[in-house]
Design a protein around this motif. Structure first.
Motif, PDB file in Angstrom:
ATOM      1  N   ASN A   4     -28.744   0.589 -41.805  1.00 32.53           N
ATOM      2  CA  ASN A   4     -30.075   1.164 -41.716  1.00 32.53           C
ATOM      3  C   ASN A   4     -30.766   1.055 -43.074  1.00 32.53           C
ATOM      4  OD1 ASN A   4     -28.809   3.057 -43.234  1.00 32.53           O
ATOM      5  ND2 ASN A   4     -28.918   4.679 -41.744  1.00 32.53           N
ATOM      6  N   PHE A  14     -20.259   7.924 -48.385  1.00 36.83           N
ATOM      7  CA  PHE A  14     -21.452   8.424 -49.077  1.00 36.83           C
ATOM      8  C   PHE A  14     -21.326   8.153 -50.570  1.00 36.83           C
ATOM      9  CE2 PHE A  14     -23.431  10.143 -45.509  1.00 36.83           C
ATOM     10  CZ  PHE A  14     -22.520  10.828 -44.742  1.00 36.83           C
ATOM     11  N   PHE A  58     -34.648   7.229 -42.364  1.00 34.68           N
ATOM     12  CA  PHE A  58     -33.993   5.923 -42.318  1.00 34.68           C
ATOM     13  C   PHE A  58     -34.423   5.201 -41.050  1.00 34.68           C
ATOM     14  CE2 PHE A  58     -30.823   5.938 -45.739  1.00 34.68           C
ATOM     15  CZ  PHE A  58     -30.895   7.261 -46.138  1.00 34.68           C
ATOM     16  N   SER A  76     -34.363  12.022 -46.529  1.00 34.64           N
ATOM     17  CA  SER A  76     -34.987  10.714 -46.359  1.00 34.64           C
ATOM     18  C   SER A  76     -35.008  10.311 -44.903  1.00 34.64           C
ATOM     19  CB  SER A  76     -34.210   9.642 -47.127  1.00 34.64           C
ATOM     20  OG  SER A  76     -34.585   9.598 -48.472  1.00 34.64           O
ATOM     21  N   TRP A 116     -21.458   2.419 -44.396  1.00 33.08           N
ATOM     22  CA  TRP A 116     -22.689   3.075 -43.937  1.00 33.08           C
ATOM     23  C   TRP A 116     -22.832   4.367 -44.687  1.00 33.08           C
ATOM     24  CZ3 TRP A 116     -24.250   7.697 -42.102  1.00 33.08           C
ATOM     25  CH2 TRP A 116     -25.502   7.762 -41.464  1.00 33.08           C
ATOM     26  N   PRO A 117     -23.978   4.889 -45.114  1.00 31.73           N
ATOM     27  CA  PRO A 117     -25.283   4.271 -44.888  1.00 31.73           C
ATOM     28  C   PRO A 117     -25.658   3.202 -45.903  1.00 31.73           C
ATOM     29  CG  PRO A 117     -25.552   6.418 -45.920  1.00 31.73           C
ATOM     30  CD  PRO A 117     -24.089   6.241 -45.682  1.00 31.73           C
ATOM     31  N   TYR A 118     -24.927   3.114 -47.001  1.00 32.22           N
ATOM     32  CA  TYR A 118     -25.318   2.143 -48.026  1.00 32.22           C
ATOM     33  C   TYR A 118     -24.355   0.960 -48.014  1.00 32.22           C
ATOM     34  CZ  TYR A 118     -28.246   5.974 -49.658  1.00 32.22           C
ATOM     35  OH  TYR A 118     -29.166   6.986 -49.731  1.00 32.22           O
ATOM     36  N   TYR A 136     -38.556   8.901 -48.766  1.00 26.10           N
ATOM     37  CA  TYR A 136     -37.900  10.080 -49.325  1.00 26.10           C
ATOM     38  C   TYR A 136     -38.919  11.207 -49.388  1.00 26.10           C
ATOM     39  CZ  TYR A 136     -35.505  13.108 -52.726  1.00 26.10           C
ATOM     40  OH  TYR A 136     -34.899  14.177 -53.359  1.00 26.10           O
ATOM     41  N   TRP A 147     -28.526  13.827 -40.061  1.00 18.86           N
ATOM     42  CA  TRP A 147     -27.188  13.967 -40.648  1.00 18.86           C
ATOM     43  C   TRP A 147     -27.317  14.541 -42.060  1.00 18.86           C
ATOM     44  CZ3 TRP A 147     -29.555   9.185 -40.108  1.00 18.86           C
ATOM     45  CH2 TRP A 147     -29.770   8.438 -41.273  1.00 18.86           C
ATOM     46  N   LEU A 148     -26.171  14.880 -42.665  1.00 20.68           N
ATOM     47  CA  LEU A 148     -26.161  15.421 -44.027  1.00 20.68           C
ATOM     48  C   LEU A 148     -25.401  14.492 -44.965  1.00 20.68           C
ATOM     49  CD1 LEU A 148     -25.438  19.233 -43.469  1.00 20.68           C
ATOM     50  CD2 LEU A 148     -27.626  18.107 -43.809  1.00 20.68           C
ATOM     51  N   PHE A 149     -25.810  14.462 -46.215  1.00 20.41           N
ATOM     52  CA  PHE A 149     -25.076  13.775 -47.279  1.00 20.41           C
ATOM     53  C   PHE A 149     -24.294  14.842 -48.052  1.00 20.41           C
ATOM     54  CE2 PHE A 149     -26.882   9.489 -47.434  1.00 20.41           C
ATOM     55  CZ  PHE A 149     -28.021   9.627 -46.656  1.00 20.41           C
ATOM     56  N   PRO A 150     -22.970  14.712 -48.128  1.00 18.63           N
ATOM     57  CA  PRO A 150     -22.194  15.760 -48.811  1.00 18.63           C
ATOM     58  C   PRO A 150     -22.121  15.602 -50.334  1.00 18.63           C
ATOM     59  CG  PRO A 150     -20.724  14.157 -47.800  1.00 18.63           C
ATOM     60  CD  PRO A 150     -22.112  13.713 -47.472  1.00 18.63           C
ATOM     61  N   ASN A 151     -22.786  14.585 -50.884  1.00 12.47           N
ATOM     62  CA  ASN A 151     -22.623  14.295 -52.315  1.00 12.47           C
ATOM     63  C   ASN A 151     -22.964  15.488 -53.209  1.00 12.47           C
ATOM     64  OD1 ASN A 151     -23.469  11.906 -50.672  1.00 12.47           O
ATOM     65  ND2 ASN A 151     -22.810  10.806 -52.494  1.00 12.47           N
ATOM     66  N   LEU A 156     -30.788  13.992 -52.724  1.00 12.18           N
ATOM     67  CA  LEU A 156     -30.750  13.630 -51.310  1.00 12.18           C
ATOM     68  C   LEU A 156     -29.617  14.361 -50.615  1.00 12.18           C
ATOM     69  CD1 LEU A 156     -31.818  11.849 -49.004  1.00 12.18           C
ATOM     70  CD2 LEU A 156     -30.251  10.066 -49.753  1.00 12.18           C
ATOM     71  N   ARG A 160     -29.181   6.783 -54.281  1.00 15.80           N
ATOM     72  CA  ARG A 160     -29.909   7.896 -54.889  1.00 15.80           C
ATOM     73  C   ARG A 160     -29.019   8.858 -55.665  1.00 15.80           C
ATOM     74  NH1 ARG A 160     -35.092   8.759 -54.023  1.00 15.80           N
ATOM     75  NH2 ARG A 160     -36.064   7.533 -52.400  1.00 15.80           N
ATOM     76  N   HIS A 161     -27.709   8.766 -55.488  1.00 21.42           N
ATOM     77  CA  HIS A 161     -26.844   9.748 -56.125  1.00 21.42           C
ATOM     78  C   HIS A 161     -26.381   9.329 -57.509  1.00 21.42           C
ATOM     79  CE1 HIS A 161     -26.685  10.651 -51.765  1.00 21.42           C
ATOM     80  NE2 HIS A 161     -26.926  11.845 -52.245  1.00 21.42           N
ATOM     81  N   GLU A 189     -33.461   2.925 -45.815  1.00 23.54           N
ATOM     82  CA  GLU A 189     -34.200   4.116 -46.194  1.00 23.54           C
ATOM     83  C   GLU A 189     -35.678   3.755 -46.287  1.00 23.54           C
ATOM     84  OE1 GLU A 189     -32.744   5.811 -49.783  1.00 23.54           O
ATOM     85  OE2 GLU A 189     -34.073   7.533 -49.717  1.00 23.54           O
TER      86      GLU A 189
END
Lengths: 541, 286
Positions: A380, B198, A366, A364, B127-129, A385, A337-341, A450, B202-203, A382
């Motif tokens: 889940n 999200f 998981f 990362s 999720w995920p955190y 990384y 999956w992707l993190f959009p942050n 990430l 880490r962000h 982590e």
């Protein structure tokens, strides 16, 4: 184009003139403040100007190069305001994953890059090209401060804050005979007046310059309307540039439908948060099964029937790249999956990247104990990384960047050896990297944030398979292919040295772990997990 | 009593940069998070002239509530305004604009709410955190619920007077949870109602003070005073003053004092779920 030189003395001016005959130079004597001088130059009638130190040695043809540079920047970086020959970037580049670019030789050393223009946060003032017309129209203003330190950083910050790009370009390369005064710099950077002046504009608590970081004190009033210099310097550089296309390719055989759905939803979220690029999501399959109905809400479907028997993941990838006309490719497996942050930063980096580029981002692993039907069933954890800063270890034979940590330009992928992809099953991600980074003029950009997740479950995955035969056979093919190529042989040997020795504060490459060190760390992590589980059970009792 | 085919109300406060995500990701996900029809009541915190949202999903209707302000408003103020304008009954759901609802998640929130007498808030799992805070494995009771994704009973919300708007951002969800506990309503955590969010981990960046980093510390001082009086204020100031970033701490304390000025603490009522273990630590860690 006029060259402005703040001269320390008439003697210094004479030396400069003797070194640079036939150049249109205006000397400024008895200057007490380079901030004031720059202010005067900005508000002059000229459209462009060069400002340089009196102890630089400009190469023959410098002015015509600068004129050509202006024409090139106006065409390809239309929102530029300021350009230098050395600076600090808002991302990392190269084998050393550095933020510092130097197209200048001086007592500190020589150039460290070639041929590429980069957006910068701050630049060095030894030689600067100013787009005065743009600066005036946007109201770029210098603070009224004394002296000869940090004027270049202030000019860069003021330019970015006014909405114009600050760049570093090779056409301004020269020799600077002074190493500068670190004592003077250190005195000024610890002066609260300068820090507070930066703090009126930037939200960052530390501003990096080539001489060192300047601490910016936190000031609550109006804080959240100030700019983040890293994000803003990239955003303004993208203005007016064409939007490259990025194809997110999700490989699937539709066996893991809920995981695929997660991959699609997060890819769509990433696309929604992106800036300065056009993102298309593709589902790529060699399955004859019909795609689940949810796929079409998020992605286009590419069916690539592959005639080879067995695991076709490598050939599927190649078929997709050949069928889809996109500037960049980003591959995910259907359980990733992707993190959009950081999507807006990723998009901005792709926008400003040169046409033969690869962008490495952080991913990362998981630990997902859940069954595939319910990817969100349990929290889940982590477990590992993969820092993209160590990409160079690929040239030591270490596959350190998973496939969803690479965004590769089409211009590099055309060099992929199709015959190799027919022979390998696994390590296709490693092969893609190696084909890309061993091409001449390949630029590597690194964003150590990430951006992707990799699912590790108990079974059903190739990465956890106990029988390593297919892995080892694939590596045999890979090693043989690359050993017998002859594109950049010196690159492999120099990367081994860089991987072993280099680490700089801006994010250098660390030493790779030996296999026994890796085993020890794995054992430690397993024991830690087991111990934590026991503690949690006692807590619940 | 909620009928099976009733339309449920979801509230979302968004910013101009959230529009694409809400339209292309959040709204479609809401359709599969519940079998019921949804009215998504939305408002832009930025104020008048903000972009409006559109839904192409039949089972999710968007109600763009028009703001009347011209300067950005806080989380609590926006949700209070939405509540007053739309009068949801018997409950409403809060969801952050950067979330993705998981299949059946909203139905699971509703089931826990309707199965629990005097439930005030039911929080879903992120999720995920995950927020690793304590909750009772039998009753699912928890000290506080995150406002990023939760179901809130309309009656207790109205009785409590809604969110305390002084917070602006952060900690108003803790404040509401505690006032629910003190008013005899329970706050629950439902791990079977996950949402993709999200955030965090880490962000977080060390080179910039985030809104969370500033407001949550300021509001920690305020909430300590509001619920624990001068004793709580003293303790909070000691903790914040001892933090590493003295410049930030000093300015946060000034801002907190300004926030507290003119207010009185609530009458102190000891309650096992109303507790402070450290700066913004209102729970034991699971």
């Amino acid at each position: 184009m006029k060259i402005h030189v703040p001269a320390r003395s008439k003697a210094a001016a004479l030396v400069f003139q003797k070194r640079h005959p036939h150049m249109d130079v205006e000397f400024h004597f008895e200057t007490q403040s380079l901030f004031s001088l720059l202010s005067t130059i900005i508000h002059s009638n000229a459209d462009y100007a060069i400002v340089c130190h009196d102890d630089v040695f400009l190469p023959v043809g410098f002015v015509s190069s600068a004129v050509a540079l202006v024409e090139r920047l106006n065409r390809t970086w239309p929102n530029w305001g300021l350009c230098g020959n050395a600076g600090i970037l808002p991302f990392l580049v190269g084998g050393a994953a550095t933020r510092t670019i130097r197209y200048v030789a001086d007592p500190h050393g020589g150039i460290n890059y070639q041929g590429t223009t980069f957006p910068a946060i701050t630049i060095d003032g030894n030689t600067m090209l100013l787009n005065l017309r743009a600066m005036r129209s946007r109201g770029v203003t210098m603070p009224q401060l004394p002296g000869f330190q940090l004027y270049d950083a202030f000019l860069a910050v003021a330019t970015i804050s006014a909405g114009l790009a600050v760049l570093v370009a090779p056409e301004l390369a020269c020799y600077h005979s002074s190493s500068g005064s670190q004592i003077d710099f250190d005195r000024v950077r610890s002066d609260r007046v300068f820090g507070e002046a930066f703090g009126k504009v930037v939200a960052n608590l530390s501003l990096p310059t080539l001489n060192g970081d300047v601490r910016v004190p936190f000031e609550a009033e109006g804080y959240f309307s100030k700019i983040d210099i890293y994000e803003r310097s990239l955003a303004v550089a993208c203005v007016g540039r064409p939007l490259p296309s990025v194809a997110i390719l999700i490989r699937t055989q539709f066996k893991r439908k809920e995981l695929l759905r997660r991959a699609l939803q997060t890819a769509t979220a990433f696309a929604a948060a992106s800036a300065h690029v056009e993102v298309e999501i593709w589902v790529v399959t060699d399955s004859t099964e019909a795609a689940p109905s949810f796929v079409a809400q998020h992605a286009k479907i590419l069916e690539c029937p592959v005639t080879a028997t067995g695991d076709n993941r490598a050939l599927l990838l190649l078929a997709a790249i050949e069928a889809i006309s996109s500037d960049y490719f980003w591959v995910l497996d259907d359980d990733d999956w992707l993190f959009p942050n950081s999507a807006n930063i990723v998009g901005s980096i792709v926008n400003i990247a040169s046409d033969r580029s690869i962008v490495f981002v952080g991913v990362s692993q998981f630990d997902e104990a859940a069954a595939e039907a319910t990817p969100y069933d349990k929290p889940n954890k982590e477990i590992r990384y993969f820092p993209p800063t160590v990409w160079c270890t690929a040239l030591n034979g270490i596959n350190s960047i998973p496939i969803n940590g690479q965004i590769i330009s089409r211009t590099l992928l055309q060099y992929v050896d199709r015959e190799l992809f027919a022979r390998i099953v696994y390590f296709e991600d490693f092969a893609l990297q190696l084909f890309a980074i061993t091409q001449p003029r390949c630029n590597v950009y690194v964003l150590d944030q990430l951006c992707g997740g990799i699912s590790i479950r108990r079974d059903g995955q190739s990465i956890t398979a106990k029988d390593r035969t297919i892995w080892e056979r694939s590596m045999a093919e890979l090693a043989a292919t690359f050993a017998q190529r002859n594109e950049m042989p010196g690159l492999f040997a120099s990367a081994a040295r860089a991987g072993a020795l280099d680490r700089d504060g801006a994010g250098g490459v660390g030493r790779s772990l030996s296999s026994s060190e890796s085993r020890l760390i794995k054992l430690y992590r397993t024991q830690k997990r087991v111990t934590q589980k026991i503690i949690d059970r006692f807590r619940r009792l | 009593m909620l009928q099976n085919n009733s339309t449920i109300a979801i509230q979302c406060v968004y910013g101009p940069d959230d529009v694409r995500h809400i339209e292309t990701v959040l709204i479609p996900s809401l359709a599969s998070a519940t079998h019921r029809h949804v009215t998504l009541n939305v408002i832009c915190y930025a104020g008048v002239g903000a972009p409006k949202l559109v839904s192409v999903i039949e089972s999710v209707a968007v109600n763009n509530v028009e703001p009347h302000w011209t300067v950005p408003q806080g989380f609590g103020a926006c949700h209070n305004f939405l509540f007053q304008k739309t009068k949801p009954d018997p409950f409403f759901i809060l969801i952050n604009p950067d979330c993705i609802a998981v299949d059946h998640s909203i139905d699971n929130l509703i089931r826990t709410y309707t199965d629990t007498p005097r439930a005030g808030i039911v929080e879903g799992r992120q999720w995920p955190y995950d927020h690793p805070k304590e909750y009772d494995l039998q009753s699912h009771e928890t000290p506080w619920a995150s406002g990023a994704y939760c179901l809130v009973g309309s009656t207790p919300f109205e009785q409590a007077g809604g969110f305390d708007e002084r917070y602006f951002l952060y900690n108003e969800d803790v404040d509401l949870s505690w006032r629910f506990w003190l008013g005899g309503w329970s706050v629950l955590f439902e791990p079977g109602a996950p949402v993709v969010h999200f955030s965090g981990q880490r962000h977080y960046r060390s080179d910039i003070v985030s809104r969370e980093g500033y407001y949550s510390i300021r509001n920690f001082i305020y909430i300590s005073y509001k619920f624990f009086g001068d004793r709580g204020l003293k303790r909070a100031l000691e903790l914040v003053s001892a933090s590493e970033d003295k410049a930030l701490a000093a300015q946060v304390i000034v801002a907190a004092r300004s926030l507290i000025e003119g207010t009185k603490p609530l009458s102190y009522q000891p309650h096992p779920q109303v507790k402070i273990h450290g700066i913004n630590r209102f729970h034991d860690v699971r």
